[in-house]
Enzyme design. Structure first.
Site, PDB file in Angstrom:
ATOM      1  N   LYS A 110       0.834  -1.204   0.000  1.00 11.09           N
ATOM      2  CA  LYS A 110       0.000   0.000   0.000  1.00 11.09           C
ATOM      3  C   LYS A 110       0.864   1.247   0.000  1.00 11.09           C
ATOM      4  O   LYS A 110       0.608   2.202  -0.729  1.00 11.09           O
ATOM      5  CB  LYS A 110      -0.915   0.017   1.251  1.00 11.09           C
ATOM      6  CG  LYS A 110      -2.331  -0.427   0.945  1.00 11.09           C
ATOM      7  CD  LYS A 110      -3.342   0.154   1.912  1.00 11.09           C
ATOM      8  CE  LYS A 110      -4.727  -0.087   1.355  1.00 11.09           C
ATOM      9  NZ  LYS A 110      -5.788   0.242   2.298  1.00 11.09           N
ATOM     10  N   LYS A 190      -0.766 -14.570  -9.049  1.00 10.99           N
ATOM     11  CA  LYS A 190      -1.395 -15.223  -7.898  1.00 10.99           C
ATOM     12  C   LYS A 190      -2.886 -14.903  -7.850  1.00 10.99           C
ATOM     13  O   LYS A 190      -3.279 -13.740  -8.021  1.00 10.99           O
ATOM     14  CB  LYS A 190      -0.730 -14.717  -6.603  1.00 10.99           C
ATOM     15  CG  LYS A 190      -1.243 -15.425  -5.359  1.00 10.99           C
ATOM     16  CD  LYS A 190      -0.867 -14.698  -4.079  1.00 10.99           C
ATOM     17  CE  LYS A 190      -2.032 -13.916  -3.560  1.00 10.99           C
ATOM     18  NZ  LYS A 190      -1.892 -13.361  -2.222  1.00 10.99           N
ATOM     19  N   LYS A 193      -8.379 -11.658  -4.693  1.00  7.19           N
ATOM     20  CA  LYS A 193      -9.478 -10.710  -4.912  1.00  7.19           C
ATOM     21  C   LYS A 193      -8.947  -9.353  -5.353  1.00  7.19           C
ATOM     22  O   LYS A 193      -9.521  -8.691  -6.202  1.00  7.19           O
ATOM     23  CB  LYS A 193     -10.263 -10.524  -3.598  1.00  7.19           C
ATOM     24  CG  LYS A 193     -11.449 -11.452  -3.479  1.00  7.19           C
ATOM     25  CD  LYS A 193     -11.922 -11.545  -2.049  1.00  7.19           C
ATOM     26  CE  LYS A 193     -11.672 -12.931  -1.521  1.00  7.19           C
ATOM     27  NZ  LYS A 193     -11.812 -13.073  -0.084  1.00  7.19           N
TER      28      LYS A 193
HETATM   29  P1  TYM Z   1      -7.115 -14.830   3.382  1.00  2.00           P
HETATM   30  O1  TYM Z   1      -8.509 -14.688   3.851  1.00  2.00           O
HETATM   31  O2  TYM Z   1      -6.571 -13.810   2.437  1.00  2.00           O
HETATM   32  O3  TYM Z   1      -6.911 -16.239   2.696  1.00  2.00           O
HETATM   33  C1  TYM Z   1      -7.305 -17.456   3.321  1.00  2.00           C
HETATM   34  C2  TYM Z   1      -6.285 -18.538   2.989  1.00  2.00           C
HETATM   35  O4  TYM Z   1      -6.213 -18.734   1.570  1.00  2.00           O
HETATM   36  C3  TYM Z   1      -4.852 -18.736   1.166  1.00  2.00           C
HETATM   37  N1  TYM Z   1      -4.725 -18.224  -0.218  1.00  2.00           N
HETATM   38  C4  TYM Z   1      -4.046 -18.837  -1.208  1.00  2.00           C
HETATM   39  N2  TYM Z   1      -3.344 -19.984  -1.231  1.00  2.00           N
HETATM   40  C5  TYM Z   1      -2.787 -20.360  -2.416  1.00  2.00           C
HETATM   41  N3  TYM Z   1      -2.910 -19.638  -3.561  1.00  2.00           N
HETATM   42  C6  TYM Z   1      -3.609 -18.483  -3.588  1.00  2.00           C
HETATM   43  N4  TYM Z   1      -3.739 -17.810  -4.735  1.00  2.00           N
HETATM   44  C7  TYM Z   1      -4.220 -18.039  -2.377  1.00  2.00           C
HETATM   45  N5  TYM Z   1      -4.981 -16.956  -2.043  1.00  2.00           N
HETATM   46  C8  TYM Z   1      -5.282 -17.091  -0.719  1.00  2.00           C
HETATM   47  C9  TYM Z   1      -4.159 -17.814   2.157  1.00  2.00           C
HETATM   48  O5  TYM Z   1      -2.762 -18.053   2.206  1.00  2.00           O
HETATM   49  C10 TYM Z   1      -4.864 -18.169   3.445  1.00  2.00           C
HETATM   50  O6  TYM Z   1      -4.262 -19.287   4.080  1.00  2.00           O
HETATM   51  N6  TYM Z   1      -4.446 -13.066   7.232  1.00  2.00           N
HETATM   52  C11 TYM Z   1      -5.185 -14.226   6.752  1.00  2.00           C
HETATM   53  C12 TYM Z   1      -6.337 -14.635   7.666  1.00  2.00           C
HETATM   54  C13 TYM Z   1      -5.915 -14.890   9.065  1.00  2.00           C
HETATM   55  C14 TYM Z   1      -5.186 -16.015   9.540  1.00  2.00           C
HETATM   56  C15 TYM Z   1      -5.047 -15.822  10.948  1.00  2.00           C
HETATM   57  C16 TYM Z   1      -4.674 -17.164   8.924  1.00  2.00           C
HETATM   58  C17 TYM Z   1      -6.163 -14.075  10.126  1.00  2.00           C
HETATM   59  N7  TYM Z   1      -5.645 -14.631  11.264  1.00  2.00           N
HETATM   60  C18 TYM Z   1      -4.364 -16.755  11.750  1.00  2.00           C
HETATM   61  C19 TYM Z   1      -3.981 -18.091   9.728  1.00  2.00           C
HETATM   62  C20 TYM Z   1      -3.846 -17.877  11.118  1.00  2.00           C
HETATM   63  C21 TYM Z   1      -5.753 -13.876   5.392  1.00  2.00           C
HETATM   64  O7  TYM Z   1      -5.934 -12.739   5.068  1.00  2.00           O
HETATM   65  O8  TYM Z   1      -6.128 -14.962   4.641  1.00  2.00           O
END
Ligand code: TYM
Length: 323
Positions: A110, A190, A193
């Protein structure tokens, strides 16, 4: 072994979420302690409409349950239903070094674009560290983009333990399936969204077909020999297909005489086969909102028991309360 992971309720889940993370949630749910949560507090950094946030949380719960998360095995809860996490975030914030947060991608990206970041976005990794440390988590199934956050979690947990000279926190390890860690999107980047290149898990067949047909390929003609290894359609097909099926399609690429339309059709067929049953289950579950609400309520109750125990350990270590 304690397993924990979370997903943000920021919209519809996509293939990256499923293959990178949710599939592993389900694979690991037989561990005696597997906790999965919907990170609504994190989502506040981007979703600013209350009705949208509420709908997204319900939808995320439906998605996870329909895809096979079994509440009889794993605990499913909503992050903000366990308020202990925000108190722990503050305790951790007091020992988190600024430079750790300054190098985190979400904030750095950002800033590089010249967009002013909120304090919530800057400290996002500390809330995530609290999510993980609050449950003595050993293993955190995630995609590649979250590994950095787990490293921050380890650093912060270790620093707290060192400062207070006590093993208050268990240090977690990421659980990443390398071949699934970075699922590509429609444009080969990758899937995310924020790049507007996603293929959603739950889509009406027509929409799904249209999306798959829009995957970017090179402009080789029907008769030309093609390279499966550099083609996003093939990379995505590999997510669904067994080795024999992969070899058969790769052979067609290399032989020439197959257009990309045919490869896309094969991808569509395998996605329909993989997600069709979950699509139907999701429709059924959506008609029973009380059951979903009860699952989340019971999940939060169970999660809070553990959260209160660990938070108390952290409070004691730094001398809060105890009068
Ligand atoms: P989030 O909501 O962006 O994504 C959820 C999970 O999906 C995985 N992911 C992917 N894996 C492979 N290829 C892709 N293109 C791809 N896009 C998304 C992400 O790596 C994730 O595992 N910060 C986290 C949410 C969170 C969290 C936590 C996760 C909050 N607290 C504690 C683990 C432990 C997030 O934004 O994920």
């Amino acid at each position: 072994m304690r397993v924990l992971s979370g997903i943000q309720p920021t919209g519809k889940i996509h293939w990256g979420n499923y293959f990178g993370a949710i599939r592993q949630y389900i694979e690991l749910q037989n561990h005696p302690a597997a906790l999965y949560f919907i990170a609504d507090l994190h989502a506040l950094t981007t979703v600013r409409n209350p009705a949208d946030l509420q709908a997204n949380v319900t939808n995320a719960a439906l998605d996870l349950l329909a895809l096979g998360l079994d509440p009889a095995k794993a605990t499913l809860y909503v992050q903000s239903d366990v308020p202990e996490v925000t108190e722990l975030t503050w305790l951790l914030m007091t020992v988190t070094q600024m430079h750790l947060l300054e190098k985190c991608h979400a904030y750095k990206d950002k800033k590089a674009k010249g967009i002013a970041a909120d304090a919530g976005l800057f400290t996002y990794p500390v809330l995530m560290a609290a999510d993980i440390l609050l449950y003595d988590s050993n293993l955190v199934p995630v995609g590649q983009d979250q590994i950095q956050h787990i490293e921050v979690t380890r650093d912060v947990g270790q620093r707290f333990n060192t400062i207070y000279e006590k093993e208050v926190f268990v240090l977690p390890e990421p659980y990443v399936v390398q071949s699934l860690a970075k699922v590509p999107g429609l444009d080969g980047e990758k899937m995310s969204k924020s790049y507007n290149n996603t293929i959603e898990v739950f889509m009406e067949p027509k929409q799904l077909r249209r999306k798959i047909m829009s995957i970017k390929t090179d402009s080789k003609g029907m008769e030309e020999v093609k390279d499966p290894e550099t083609c996003s359609v093939f990379t995505l097909y590999k997510l669904f297909a067994n080795e024999e099926q992969q070899a058969a399609l790769a052979e067609k690429y290399r032989a020439g005489g197959m257009g990309y339309g045919e490869a896309k059709q094969a991808l569509y067929d395998s996605a329909m086969e993989a997600f069709g049953p979950a699509f139907d289950r999701r429709k059924q579950l959506a008609e029973d909102p009380d059951t979903v609400r009860d699952i989340l309520k019971e999940g939060a109750r169970k999660a809070r028991e553990k959260a209160q125990e660990v938070l108390q350990r952290a409070r004691d270590a730094c001398g809060l309360g105890g009068r």
